[in-house]
Scaffold this motif. Structure first.
Motif, short mmCIF file in Angstrom:
data_model
loop_
_atom_site.label_atom_id
_atom_site.label_comp_id
_atom_site.label_asym_id
_atom_site.label_seq_id
_atom_site.Cartn_x
_atom_site.Cartn_y
_atom_site.Cartn_z
N HIS A 24 0.82 -1.22 0.00
CA HIS A 24 0.00 0.00 0.00
C HIS A 24 0.85 1.26 0.00
N ILE A 25 2.01 1.21 0.65
CA ILE A 25 2.86 2.39 0.81
C ILE A 25 3.82 2.56 -0.36
N SER A 26 4.07 1.52 -1.11
CA SER A 26 5.07 1.56 -2.18
C SER A 26 4.75 2.59 -3.25
N PHE A 27 3.48 3.00 -3.36
CA PHE A 27 3.08 3.96 -4.38
C PHE A 27 3.56 5.37 -4.05
N LEU A 28 3.99 5.61 -2.82
CA LEU A 28 4.33 6.96 -2.37
C LEU A 28 5.81 7.25 -2.60
N ALA A 29 6.18 8.52 -2.47
CA ALA A 29 7.56 8.94 -2.64
C ALA A 29 8.43 8.34 -1.53
N GLU A 30 9.69 8.15 -1.85
CA GLU A 30 10.61 7.47 -0.94
C GLU A 30 10.82 8.23 0.36
N GLY A 31 10.94 9.57 0.28
CA GLY A 31 11.23 10.35 1.47
C GLY A 31 10.18 10.22 2.57
N PRO A 32 8.90 10.49 2.27
CA PRO A 32 7.86 10.32 3.29
C PRO A 32 7.76 8.90 3.81
N CYS A 33 7.95 7.90 2.93
CA CYS A 33 7.91 6.51 3.38
C CYS A 33 9.03 6.21 4.36
N ASP A 34 10.25 6.59 4.01
CA ASP A 34 11.40 6.30 4.86
C ASP A 34 11.32 7.02 6.18
N SER A 35 10.81 8.25 6.18
CA SER A 35 10.70 9.00 7.44
C SER A 35 9.71 8.33 8.39
N MET A 36 8.59 7.83 7.85
CA MET A 36 7.61 7.17 8.69
C MET A 36 8.15 5.84 9.21
N VAL A 37 8.88 5.10 8.38
CA VAL A 37 9.46 3.84 8.83
C VAL A 37 10.49 4.10 9.92
N GLN A 38 11.31 5.13 9.75
CA GLN A 38 12.27 5.48 10.80
C GLN A 38 11.56 5.81 12.10
N PHE A 39 10.49 6.56 11.97
CA PHE A 39 9.75 7.02 13.14
C PHE A 39 9.16 5.84 13.91
N LEU A 40 8.68 4.84 13.17
CA LEU A 40 8.00 3.71 13.81
C LEU A 40 8.86 2.46 13.95
N SER A 41 10.08 2.49 13.40
CA SER A 41 10.87 1.26 13.31
C SER A 41 11.06 0.53 14.64
N PRO A 42 11.26 1.22 15.77
CA PRO A 42 11.43 0.47 17.02
C PRO A 42 10.18 -0.30 17.44
N LEU A 43 9.01 0.13 16.96
CA LEU A 43 7.77 -0.49 17.41
C LEU A 43 7.05 -1.30 16.32
N LEU A 44 7.56 -1.26 15.10
CA LEU A 44 6.94 -2.08 14.05
C LEU A 44 7.00 -3.57 14.35
N PRO A 45 8.11 -4.09 14.94
CA PRO A 45 8.09 -5.51 15.31
C PRO A 45 7.00 -5.84 16.32
N LEU A 46 6.75 -4.91 17.25
CA LEU A 46 5.67 -5.12 18.21
C LEU A 46 4.32 -5.15 17.51
N ALA A 47 4.14 -4.25 16.52
CA ALA A 47 2.89 -4.24 15.76
C ALA A 47 2.69 -5.56 15.02
N ARG A 48 3.77 -6.08 14.41
CA ARG A 48 3.66 -7.35 13.71
C ARG A 48 3.33 -8.48 14.66
#
Length: 445
Positions: free
Chosen positions: A381-405
């Motif tokens: 779903h996110i791949s359609f977006l520009a790289e910068g906004p995607c990477d910034s959101m992943v950085q922001f959430l990266s410590p907790l994305l494993p918990l979400a999974r």
């Protein structure tokens, strides 16, 4: 955490309470570790998808520590770029202007990102189309770097806004946010487009010009489709991307209008269209609108039957004769089945993915067309977006994305994107497809 545990009889496999737990962990981490006014990153670390859960948690303090300057996502953070080899002194570049604008919607200032072609006074008027970005003579590598460094997209991710949108929380402090300075997608070794900042010499918006509105999705931002805005502008379009109320940037309060009426997407789009003629004195040659996810609803409600419409990772538009839909069988946020039923009912013509991969855009597209990315490695779903906004959101959430999974909490496919990081690969097909489609249907030479 109180939201997740306030009822002793609650089953923890409930998606609602899992979301409460996840947002609780995020907000506690930010409010405890970030005591200052703003949260800004000090390093752009891309966690390897196989890194352990404990390693991610141990990096919380470093990732969310507070400093005085924002991190720029740029040259050193882009994959696939090989030093100066990607720059070419022998290639003429189309110049695209980035200009931040704002519109007044019922007493509230709403930011609008804009991209448009620069028309140079030195151009040969007989050989230049009025809808074509002006080329410049080849410059040195160092000068190209200097020019491109002038452009940044000031992007903010607000934890308060995320908590409010996902769980209805109003208790997260307003200082729980993080600022990013994003570089344009076409700054570093990406073909013949160069994005530069607005200056006094570029005071006037192009007039007349074909106008395209970009509508971001739920918890998106006005920079989500910036890569498309840059490419469209290089082909002569005036591109406008307003911030909508569901943006994660929290750049305005939709409840603080002068009339007391909550500002919604319809009000923002209507004011933007009014500003085109009444504020900026423009006479658009034609109109188009592109939406991602929730933005597809904006596409459906905007304009009349003469508009060209493009829907990405959402639901196809049934209005007018010119409509393009692009989806993926790997979209974990919006099921594809419902869209496929509508596409069949509306007599859309399917485009071949392999044909487009070969960059064969010479033929005319059917006015109602669609493309479905297929395969194990198809975009999410996110791949359609520009790289910068995607990477910034992943950085922001990266410590907790494993918990979400682990808890099975849907996060709009950001967990998938953390592994795939395929915005560029998706854009190699998506951007030329959308650009050529709009050029054909909006009659841009």
């Amino acid at each position: 955490f109180f939201g997740a545990f306030r009822c002793p009889n609650t089953k923890m496999n409930s998606s609602y309470y899992k979301t409460q737990l996840y947002l609780g962990a995020l907000s506690v981490a930010l409010t405890v570790l970030c005591p200052t006014v703003a949260l800004v990153p000090t390093a752009l670390e891309r966690p390897h998808p196989r890194a352990s859960f404990l390693a991610r948690l141990s990096s919380l303090g470093a990732i969310f520590q507070s400093v005085q300057s924002s991190k720029v996502l740029g040259e050193d953070d882009l994959q696939g770029i090989d030093s100066d080899a990607e720059y070419s002194c022998n290639v003429k570049k189309k110049i695209v202007i980035y200009r931040p604008l704002a519109i007044d919607v019922d007493g509230v200032q709403v930011p609008v990102a804009s991209w448009y072609p620069r028309v140079s006074i030195y151009d040969d008027e007989q050989s230049s189309s009025p809808f074509t970005a002006s080329p410049i003579e080849p410059t040195s590598v160092s000068q190209q770097r200097q020019d491109s460094n002038k452009v940044v997209y000031e992007h903010r991710i607000s934890v308060k806004k995320i908590g409010k949108m996902l769980a209805g929380w109003n208790l997260i402090p307003s200082f729980a946010y993080r600022d990013f300075s994003l570089r344009p997608s076409f700054d570093f070794g990406n073909g013949n487009i160069q994005v530069v900042s607005f200056s006094e010499d570029d005071d006037k918006l192009p007039n007349p010009a074909p106008v395209v509105i970009l509508a971001h999705g739920y918890l998106g931002s006005r920079f989500d489709l910036s890569h498309l805005g840059e490419m469209l502008a290089s082909e002569g379009f005036l591109v406008l991307a307003p911030e909508y109320p569901e943006s994660l940037a929290d750049s305005f309060d939709p409840f603080e209008s002068s009339s007391g009426i909550t500002i919604d997407r319809t009000a923002i789009t209507a004011e933007l269209l009014s500003a085109l003629t009444n504020k900026w004195n423009l006479q658009p040659a034609s109109f188009g609108v592109v939406g991602h996810s929730l933005g597809c609803g904006t596409v459906e409600r905007t304009g009349d039957e003469t508009w060209s419409r493009v829907c990405l990772a959402g639901y196809p538009s049934s209005r007018g004769s010119s409509s393009l839909f692009v989806g993926s069988n790997n979209d974990g946020a919006v099921p594809l089945a419902r869209a496929l039923q509508a596409l069949q009912a509306l007599n859309f013509s399917r485009l071949d993915q392999d044909y487009l991969k070969a960059k064969k855009y010479q033929s005319t597209f059917p006015k109602r067309s669609y493309l479905i990315f297929e395969g194990e490695n198809a975009p999410n779903h996110i791949s359609f977006l520009a790289e910068g906004p995607c990477d910034s959101m992943v950085q922001f959430l990266s410590p907790l994305l494993p918990l979400a999974r682990f808890l099975g909490i849907p996060v709009l496919d950001f967990d998938k994107y953390q592994i795939s990081k395929d915005s560029r690969q998706t854009g190699e097909i998506l951007l030329p497809l959308v650009t050529e489609y709009l050029k054909q249907t909006m009659k841009v030479s």
